[in-house]
Design a protein around this motif. Structure first.
Motif, PDB file in Angstrom:
ATOM      1  N   PRO A 179       0.822  -1.209  -0.011  1.00  0.00           N
ATOM      2  CA  PRO A 179      -0.131   0.015   0.011  1.00  0.00           C
ATOM      3  C   PRO A 179       0.859   1.274  -0.070  1.00  0.00           C
ATOM      4  CG  PRO A 179       0.115  -0.819   2.226  1.00  0.00           C
ATOM      5  CD  PRO A 179       0.737  -1.859   1.263  1.00  0.00           C
ATOM      6  N   VAL A 180       0.329   2.162  -0.733  1.00  0.00           N
ATOM      7  CA  VAL A 180       0.998   3.636  -0.724  1.00  0.00           C
ATOM      8  C   VAL A 180       0.512   4.360   0.539  1.00  0.00           C
ATOM      9  CG1 VAL A 180       1.308   5.841  -2.027  1.00  0.00           C
ATOM     10  CG2 VAL A 180       1.256   3.405  -3.255  1.00  0.00           C
ATOM     11  N   VAL A 181       1.557   5.141   1.184  1.00  0.00           N
ATOM     12  CA  VAL A 181       1.269   5.629   2.378  1.00  0.00           C
ATOM     13  C   VAL A 181       0.798   6.964   1.998  1.00  0.00           C
ATOM     14  CG1 VAL A 181       2.294   6.795   4.399  1.00  0.00           C
ATOM     15  CG2 VAL A 181       3.128   4.574   3.780  1.00  0.00           C
ATOM     16  N   ALA A 182      -0.535   7.292   2.249  1.00  0.00           N
ATOM     17  CA  ALA A 182      -1.072   8.606   1.476  1.00  0.00           C
ATOM     18  C   ALA A 182      -0.663  10.030   2.066  1.00  0.00           C
ATOM     19  CB  ALA A 182      -2.704   8.193   1.913  1.00  0.00           C
ATOM     20  N   ASP A 183      -0.381  10.067   3.306  1.00  0.00           N
ATOM     21  CA  ASP A 183      -0.142  11.456   3.791  1.00  0.00           C
ATOM     22  C   ASP A 183       1.185  12.143   3.192  1.00  0.00           C
ATOM     23  OD1 ASP A 183       1.658   9.886   5.416  1.00  0.00           O
ATOM     24  OD2 ASP A 183       1.089  10.674   7.248  1.00  0.00           O
ATOM     25  N   THR A 184       2.153  11.235   2.832  1.00  0.00           N
ATOM     26  CA  THR A 184       3.443  11.467   2.306  1.00  0.00           C
ATOM     27  C   THR A 184       3.539  11.604   0.606  1.00  0.00           C
ATOM     28  OG1 THR A 184       4.246   9.277   2.294  1.00  0.00           O
ATOM     29  CG2 THR A 184       4.769  10.684   4.374  1.00  0.00           C
ATOM     30  N   THR A 185       2.464  11.131   0.149  1.00  0.00           N
ATOM     31  CA  THR A 185       2.470  11.291  -1.336  1.00  0.00           C
ATOM     32  C   THR A 185       1.515  12.132  -1.819  1.00  0.00           C
ATOM     33  OG1 THR A 185       0.903   9.360  -1.495  1.00  0.00           O
ATOM     34  CG2 THR A 185       3.175   8.616  -1.335  1.00  0.00           C
ATOM     35  N   GLN A 186       0.506  12.615  -1.045  1.00  0.00           N
ATOM     36  CA  GLN A 186      -0.598  13.428  -1.757  1.00  0.00           C
ATOM     37  C   GLN A 186      -1.377  12.716  -2.818  1.00  0.00           C
ATOM     38  OE1 GLN A 186      -1.001  16.744  -0.300  1.00  0.00           O
ATOM     39  NE2 GLN A 186       0.222  15.532   1.087  1.00  0.00           N
ATOM     40  N   ILE A 187      -1.360  11.457  -2.769  1.00  0.00           N
ATOM     41  CA  ILE A 187      -2.260  10.662  -3.798  1.00  0.00           C
ATOM     42  C   ILE A 187      -3.708  10.738  -3.602  1.00  0.00           C
ATOM     43  CG2 ILE A 187      -2.294   8.567  -2.656  1.00  0.00           C
ATOM     44  CD1 ILE A 187      -1.411   7.122  -5.365  1.00  0.00           C
TER      45      ILE A 187
ATOM     46  N   LYS B 197       5.335   9.927  -5.522  1.00  0.00           N
ATOM     47  CA  LYS B 197       4.581  11.125  -4.765  1.00  0.00           C
ATOM     48  C   LYS B 197       4.236  11.957  -5.740  1.00  0.00           C
ATOM     49  CE  LYS B 197       8.650  14.052  -3.905  1.00  0.00           C
ATOM     50  NZ  LYS B 197       9.586  14.731  -2.738  1.00  0.00           N
ATOM     51  N   ILE B 198       3.242  13.033  -5.182  1.00  0.00           N
ATOM     52  CA  ILE B 198       2.734  14.131  -6.204  1.00  0.00           C
ATOM     53  C   ILE B 198       2.742  15.367  -5.595  1.00  0.00           C
ATOM     54  CG2 ILE B 198       0.507  14.922  -7.236  1.00  0.00           C
ATOM     55  CD1 ILE B 198      -0.607  12.047  -7.598  1.00  0.00           C
ATOM     56  N   LEU B 199       3.090  16.224  -6.209  1.00  0.00           N
ATOM     57  CA  LEU B 199       3.168  17.649  -5.493  1.00  0.00           C
ATOM     58  C   LEU B 199       2.384  18.386  -6.432  1.00  0.00           C
ATOM     59  CD1 LEU B 199       7.129  18.215  -4.509  1.00  0.00           C
ATOM     60  CD2 LEU B 199       4.889  17.699  -3.125  1.00  0.00           C
ATOM     61  N   PHE B 200       1.918  19.834  -5.729  1.00  0.00           N
ATOM     62  CA  PHE B 200       1.049  20.574  -6.580  1.00  0.00           C
ATOM     63  C   PHE B 200       1.838  22.098  -6.354  1.00  0.00           C
ATOM     64  CE2 PHE B 200      -1.345  17.289  -4.549  1.00  0.00           C
ATOM     65  CZ  PHE B 200      -2.137  17.010  -5.998  1.00  0.00           C
ATOM     66  N   ALA B 201       1.661  22.970  -7.524  1.00  0.00           N
ATOM     67  CA  ALA B 201       2.140  24.208  -7.477  1.00  0.00           C
ATOM     68  C   ALA B 201       0.934  25.054  -8.248  1.00  0.00           C
ATOM     69  CB  ALA B 201       3.226  24.242  -8.697  1.00  0.00           C
ATOM     70  N   GLY B 202       1.024  26.363  -7.758  1.00  0.00           N
ATOM     71  CA  GLY B 202       0.129  27.350  -8.061  1.00  0.00           C
ATOM     72  C   GLY B 202      -1.053  27.310  -7.392  1.00  0.00           C
TER      73      GLY B 202
ATOM     74  N   ARG C 126     -16.863  14.301  -3.188  1.00  0.00           N
ATOM     75  CA  ARG C 126     -15.222  14.125  -2.620  1.00  0.00           C
ATOM     76  C   ARG C 126     -15.194  13.646  -1.414  1.00  0.00           C
ATOM     77  NH1 ARG C 126     -13.098  19.980  -4.821  1.00  0.00           N
ATOM     78  NH2 ARG C 126     -12.994  19.439  -6.975  1.00  0.00           N
ATOM     79  N   LEU C 127     -14.071  12.882  -1.277  1.00  0.00           N
ATOM     80  CA  LEU C 127     -13.909  12.243   0.269  1.00  0.00           C
ATOM     81  C   LEU C 127     -13.671  13.414   1.337  1.00  0.00           C
ATOM     82  CD1 LEU C 127     -11.498   9.496  -0.956  1.00  0.00           C
ATOM     83  CD2 LEU C 127     -13.886   9.256  -0.560  1.00  0.00           C
ATOM     84  N   GLN C 128     -14.331  13.130   2.490  1.00  0.00           N
ATOM     85  CA  GLN C 128     -14.080  14.258   3.626  1.00  0.00           C
ATOM     86  C   GLN C 128     -13.118  13.690   4.464  1.00  0.00           C
ATOM     87  OE1 GLN C 128     -16.242  16.987   3.614  1.00  0.00           O
ATOM     88  NE2 GLN C 128     -16.817  16.015   1.873  1.00  0.00           N
ATOM     89  N   ASN C 129     -12.729  12.551   4.533  1.00  0.00           N
ATOM     90  CA  ASN C 129     -11.415  12.062   5.199  1.00  0.00           C
ATOM     91  C   ASN C 129     -10.876  11.184   4.353  1.00  0.00           C
ATOM     92  OD1 ASN C 129     -11.968  13.526   8.173  1.00  0.00           O
ATOM     93  ND2 ASN C 129     -13.958  12.181   7.779  1.00  0.00           N
ATOM     94  N   TYR C 130      -9.240  11.193   4.341  1.00  0.00           N
ATOM     95  CA  TYR C 130      -8.443  10.420   3.385  1.00  0.00           C
ATOM     96  C   TYR C 130      -8.247   9.301   4.219  1.00  0.00           C
ATOM     97  CZ  TYR C 130      -8.131  14.687   0.695  1.00  0.00           C
ATOM     98  OH  TYR C 130      -8.098  15.695  -0.048  1.00  0.00           O
ATOM     99  N   PRO C 131      -8.372   7.921   3.449  1.00  0.00           N
ATOM    100  CA  PRO C 131      -7.601   6.731   4.256  1.00  0.00           C
ATOM    101  C   PRO C 131      -6.210   6.968   4.342  1.00  0.00           C
ATOM    102  CG  PRO C 131      -9.161   6.406   2.212  1.00  0.00           C
ATOM    103  CD  PRO C 131      -9.060   7.720   2.269  1.00  0.00           C
ATOM    104  N   ALA C 132      -5.708   6.243   5.248  1.00  0.00           N
ATOM    105  CA  ALA C 132      -4.451   6.358   5.689  1.00  0.00           C
ATOM    106  C   ALA C 132      -3.254   5.513   4.463  1.00  0.00           C
ATOM    107  CB  ALA C 132      -3.865   5.659   7.107  1.00  0.00           C
TER     108      ALA C 132
END
Length: 214
Positions: free
Chosen positions: A80-88, A209-214, A101-107
């Motif tokens: 499993p991908v760890v969600a909070d460090t990847t922004q997936i 991981k994923i990052l966001f800009a702007g 939309r999901l209100q709470n992200y799975p771990a």
């Protein structure tokens, strides 16, 4: 003129033979359909190149995304991908209707999640732009920026970079934002979603991981 007697024993026998042949051919037809399906599956598998370097694996990844081949996509993740460090999950949620939309992200983000949300993670803008990449130029120069294409009221493109020292492939989907009345892009609304892949053994891509800009 004499009319044929359709009740003659000979004609009845012919009809029985034809009917019997049709019944026997049904399983054969089903078997033929199975063979055709198997041929299609084999052809799909053959569309993936043998991996000799990271460019081959990138091409295979691109094909899997374009063909919506989720099973092949799974090869590019360590689940499993760890969600909070990847922004997936943030990337997935951003492409879901606001009311759903999901209100709470799975771990974590699992293979089953990819089954359900692959088209949200790799959305239409991602697919449209990745298909515009000239892979040989990316491989030779370590970078390539696609031409901008129309996407709704925006323009999108993909900027790809391969950093050899860190063995990282970066795919940035950039959005120009809305267009002003004079046709110019509104720079304040520009944004980008950046996908990072680690390259192992100089061959194989793995989602990082994923990052966001702007």
């Amino acid at each position: 003129m004499k009319f044929m007697n359709y009740k003659s024993p000979l004609l009845s026998l012919c009809v029985l033979i034809v009917l019997n042949s049709c019944v026997q051919n049904k399983p054969e037809a089903k078997e033929a359909d199975k063979i055709s399906e198997n041929k299609l599956k084999v052809a799909a598998k053959q569309s993936y190149a043998t991996v000799n370097n990271w460019l081959d694996d990138f091409k295979n990844f691109r094909t899997s995304v374009y063909q919506k081949d989720v099973e092949k996509m799974k090869a590019y993740f360590n689940f499993p991908v760890v969600a909070d460090t990847t922004q997936i999950w943030v990337a997935v949620n951003d492409n879901i209707d606001e009311t759903k939309r999901l209100q709470n992200y799975p771990a974590t983000f699992t293979g089953k999640d990819l089954d359900k949300y692959h088209d949200k993670l790799f959305n239409e803008a991602f697919v449209k732009t990745i298909l515009k990449l000239k892979t040989q130029q990316l491989y030779q120069n370590g970078e390539y920026a696609t031409p901008s294409i129309k996407y709704g009221d925006q323009k999108i493109c993909m900027i790809a970079n391969y950093d050899k020292p860190t063995a990282t492939l970066q795919l940035s989907v950039t959005y120009s934002g809305s267009t002003a009345e004079d046709g110019d892009d509104v720079s304040e609304s520009e944004s980008a979603t950046v996908y990072f892949f680690k390259v192992t053994d100089e061959k194989y891509l793995k989602f990082d991981k994923i990052l966001f800009a702007g």
